[in-house]
Motif scaffolding. Sequence first.
Motif, mmCIF file in Angstrom:
data_model
loop_
_atom_site.group_PDB
_atom_site.id
_atom_site.type_symbol
_atom_site.label_atom_id
_atom_site.label_comp_id
_atom_site.label_asym_id
_atom_site.label_seq_id
_atom_site.Cartn_x
_atom_site.Cartn_y
_atom_site.Cartn_z
ATOM 1 N N TRP A 86 0.670 -0.874 -0.068
ATOM 2 C CA TRP A 86 -0.205 -0.151 -0.067
ATOM 3 C C TRP A 86 0.943 1.404 0.047
ATOM 4 O O TRP A 86 2.144 1.405 0.643
ATOM 5 N N ARG A 87 0.196 2.264 -0.593
ATOM 6 C CA ARG A 87 1.084 3.616 -0.413
ATOM 7 C C ARG A 87 -0.017 4.685 -0.648
ATOM 8 O O ARG A 87 -1.088 4.614 -1.059
ATOM 9 N N VAL A 88 0.298 5.691 -0.162
ATOM 10 C CA VAL A 88 -0.416 6.917 -0.113
ATOM 11 C C VAL A 88 -0.232 7.829 -1.382
ATOM 12 O O VAL A 88 0.672 8.138 -1.971
ATOM 13 N N VAL A 89 -1.706 7.963 -2.106
ATOM 14 C CA VAL A 89 -1.342 8.563 -3.252
ATOM 15 C C VAL A 89 -2.145 10.034 -3.232
ATOM 16 O O VAL A 89 -1.722 10.760 -4.319
ATOM 17 N N SER A 90 -2.852 10.346 -2.346
ATOM 18 C CA SER A 90 -3.617 11.701 -2.431
ATOM 19 C C SER A 90 -4.231 11.848 -0.934
ATOM 20 O O SER A 90 -4.209 11.041 0.011
ATOM 21 N N GLU A 91 -4.947 13.200 -0.967
ATOM 22 C CA GLU A 91 -5.481 13.434 0.418
ATOM 23 C C GLU A 91 -6.836 13.923 -0.150
ATOM 24 O O GLU A 91 -6.954 14.659 -1.092
ATOM 25 N N ALA A 92 -7.661 13.398 0.540
ATOM 26 C CA ALA A 92 -9.150 13.486 0.284
ATOM 27 C C ALA A 92 -9.665 14.796 0.864
ATOM 28 O O ALA A 92 -9.105 15.270 1.706
ATOM 29 N N PRO A 93 -10.675 15.445 0.093
ATOM 30 C CA PRO A 93 -11.071 16.878 0.364
ATOM 31 C C PRO A 93 -11.668 16.927 1.994
ATOM 32 O O PRO A 93 -11.568 17.746 2.548
ATOM 33 N N ARG A 94 -12.234 15.554 2.086
ATOM 34 C CA ARG A 94 -12.897 15.579 3.411
ATOM 35 C C ARG A 94 -12.788 14.246 4.032
ATOM 36 O O ARG A 94 -12.704 13.137 3.359
ATOM 37 N N ARG A 95 -12.502 14.297 5.280
ATOM 38 C CA ARG A 95 -12.595 12.987 5.898
ATOM 39 C C ARG A 95 -13.763 12.335 6.249
ATOM 40 O O ARG A 95 -14.492 13.054 7.328
ATOM 41 N N ARG A 96 -14.247 11.249 5.574
ATOM 42 C CA ARG A 96 -15.735 10.683 5.645
ATOM 43 C C ARG A 96 -15.569 9.631 6.462
ATOM 44 O O ARG A 96 -14.478 8.748 6.443
ATOM 45 N N TYR A 97 -16.625 9.373 7.240
ATOM 46 C CA TYR A 97 -16.951 8.124 8.106
ATOM 47 C C TYR A 97 -18.099 7.485 7.645
ATOM 48 O O TYR A 97 -19.178 8.308 7.624
ATOM 49 N N GLY A 98 -18.313 6.127 7.464
ATOM 50 C CA GLY A 98 -19.509 5.469 7.017
ATOM 51 C C GLY A 98 -19.921 5.598 5.609
ATOM 52 O O GLY A 98 -21.331 5.939 5.155
ATOM 53 N N CYS A 99 -18.745 5.966 4.569
ATOM 54 C CA CYS A 99 -19.023 6.336 3.177
ATOM 55 C C CYS A 99 -19.012 5.055 2.546
ATOM 56 O O CYS A 99 -18.831 3.808 2.899
ATOM 57 N N ALA A 100 -19.413 5.282 1.267
ATOM 58 C CA ALA A 100 -19.377 4.013 0.263
ATOM 59 C C ALA A 100 -18.627 4.535 -0.727
ATOM 60 O O ALA A 100 -18.401 5.707 -1.243
ATOM 61 N N GLY A 101 -17.814 3.456 -1.538
ATOM 62 C CA GLY A 101 -16.916 3.713 -2.408
ATOM 63 C C GLY A 101 -17.264 3.004 -4.001
ATOM 64 O O GLY A 101 -18.076 1.918 -3.581
ATOM 65 N N ALA A 102 -16.933 3.497 -4.960
ATOM 66 C CA ALA A 102 -16.957 2.732 -6.172
ATOM 67 C C ALA A 102 -16.028 3.336 -7.376
ATOM 68 O O ALA A 102 -15.295 4.462 -7.101
ATOM 69 N N GLY A 103 -15.825 2.496 -8.209
ATOM 70 C CA GLY A 103 -14.990 2.962 -9.304
ATOM 71 C C GLY A 103 -15.551 2.747 -10.704
ATOM 72 O O GLY A 103 -16.145 1.620 -10.987
ATOM 73 N N ALA A 104 -15.358 3.888 -11.479
ATOM 74 C CA ALA A 104 -16.171 3.722 -12.949
ATOM 75 C C ALA A 104 -15.432 4.844 -13.668
ATOM 76 O O ALA A 104 -14.948 5.840 -13.340
ATOM 77 N N GLY A 105 -15.027 4.340 -14.881
ATOM 78 C CA GLY A 105 -14.416 5.222 -16.008
ATOM 79 C C GLY A 105 -13.122 5.837 -15.684
ATOM 80 O O GLY A 105 -13.085 6.962 -15.880
ATOM 81 N N GLY A 106 -12.390 5.078 -14.820
ATOM 82 C CA GLY A 106 -10.904 5.607 -14.100
ATOM 83 C C GLY A 106 -11.212 6.623 -13.081
ATOM 84 O O GLY A 106 -10.244 7.403 -12.882
ATOM 85 N N VAL A 107 -12.381 6.741 -12.428
ATOM 86 C CA VAL A 107 -12.638 7.560 -11.386
ATOM 87 C C VAL A 107 -12.957 6.882 -9.932
ATOM 88 O O VAL A 107 -13.601 5.816 -10.201
ATOM 89 N N PHE A 108 -12.334 7.271 -8.906
ATOM 90 C CA PHE A 108 -12.700 6.720 -7.672
ATOM 91 C C PHE A 108 -13.571 7.578 -7.054
ATOM 92 O O PHE A 108 -13.314 8.774 -6.815
#
Length: 443
Positions: A248-270
Amino acid sequence: VQHRDPDPLRRAPEATVMAADSCHSRSMSWFVKSCIPADPDRHISVPVPVPVPISAPAAASSTTSLCFPAQPPPPISALPDDLILECLVRVPRVSLPPIPAVCRRFADLLASHAFLQLRRARGQLQPSLLAVSVPDHGGAFAQALLQFRPEQQQLQVAALPLPLALLHCGRSVFAHARAVALGRDIFLVGRGATLRVDALTGAARACAPTLFPRKKFAAAAVGGRIYVAGGSARTAAVEEYDPVADAWRVVSEAPRRRYGCAGAGAGGVFYVAGGVAVSGDGARALGAHVCAGSVDALHVASGTWARPRALPGGGCVVGACGVGDHLYVVASHAVELSFWRWHGGAGRGSDLRAGGGWVALEAPPMPRGSVGLGMAVRVTMAGIGRETVTAVMSAAAVRGHNAAGAGPFEGMVLAYDIAGGKWSRAPDLPPGFRRAACAGVEC
């Protein structure tokens, strides 16, 4: 010329007794005696190759020559890899799990890409939903495979043995784990541990854990790698996992620190959607505010963030998945659910806000009274191929509320046909599959 006794049974009894005594005489060594059991009832017969008389042609010789039987055929291990692959491809999936334990060669062939290609060419791979259940109090892990066959939907349930490296981990490590599919493998990312499961053979092995412990976070696969974000009040780091390097490696910093969120990947976007945004640095200075309908989007190639339009109607995102270039989300509006599709204009990076839009789709059918005040709905979504979106629904009464209606339920599976635009009911997960982590896989 040797003369044979025509009737060996007519030999004198004395010769028989002498032969028996000579076999166990004191002149024989103790090692030879130990090889000849004295008790005939305990004797174990051992096959010994015996010369077979074969008559030679009369013109060549009138004598009888002796020869040994032909050598046995070579074992299957002597066959080339392509022939062994043809044999392994024909083995049903339910019989594949014990085969890797036969030898290292069989295990390597089953894990090869050629095995997957041959199985796909023979039509033995079907779009499937793999659900992994983690018990709350003891018990073994379990996996359920729901195959979406053209003629019918088939459910297979089996135990999931953990590798030795993860036996010491508590059940809370994978209590809120996220399942992400990369090819034929399912990665179960938990709090400080990662489990890799082969969907075909069921073989599981431990992988490197995330750099930061997370719980109720967002995870998805983009471009053959896994990305995780949220689930921690102390960091906004976005981590990337390389399955080849197992790191694992850190690649970026998210704009907001979220908790209880959902994730998805589509079209080269996380995409990171829903949940609660946590602010503050110290433990006492932490604050939270709901960002239920908002979405943060990371364009993986450029490393830039964008904030698409918020979900219309003020809904709270409770589930998300990606299929192709589209993002699909299920939102809760307190008394009902809604289903939406977002096309963010893949490849535009920060132009995601201007390049896409939300489209309302048919809402998932829920039992009457299961959605409303006093009820908590949990949704786990996964894309099955490029034609189906699945949603595993669970509902339970909120503590302190007496909700009337259908009551709590667990493991209801709904399938949305993208082309037809309709929901249908699939076989439910077996009882006991609580908080199952699900992912779509070709199996």
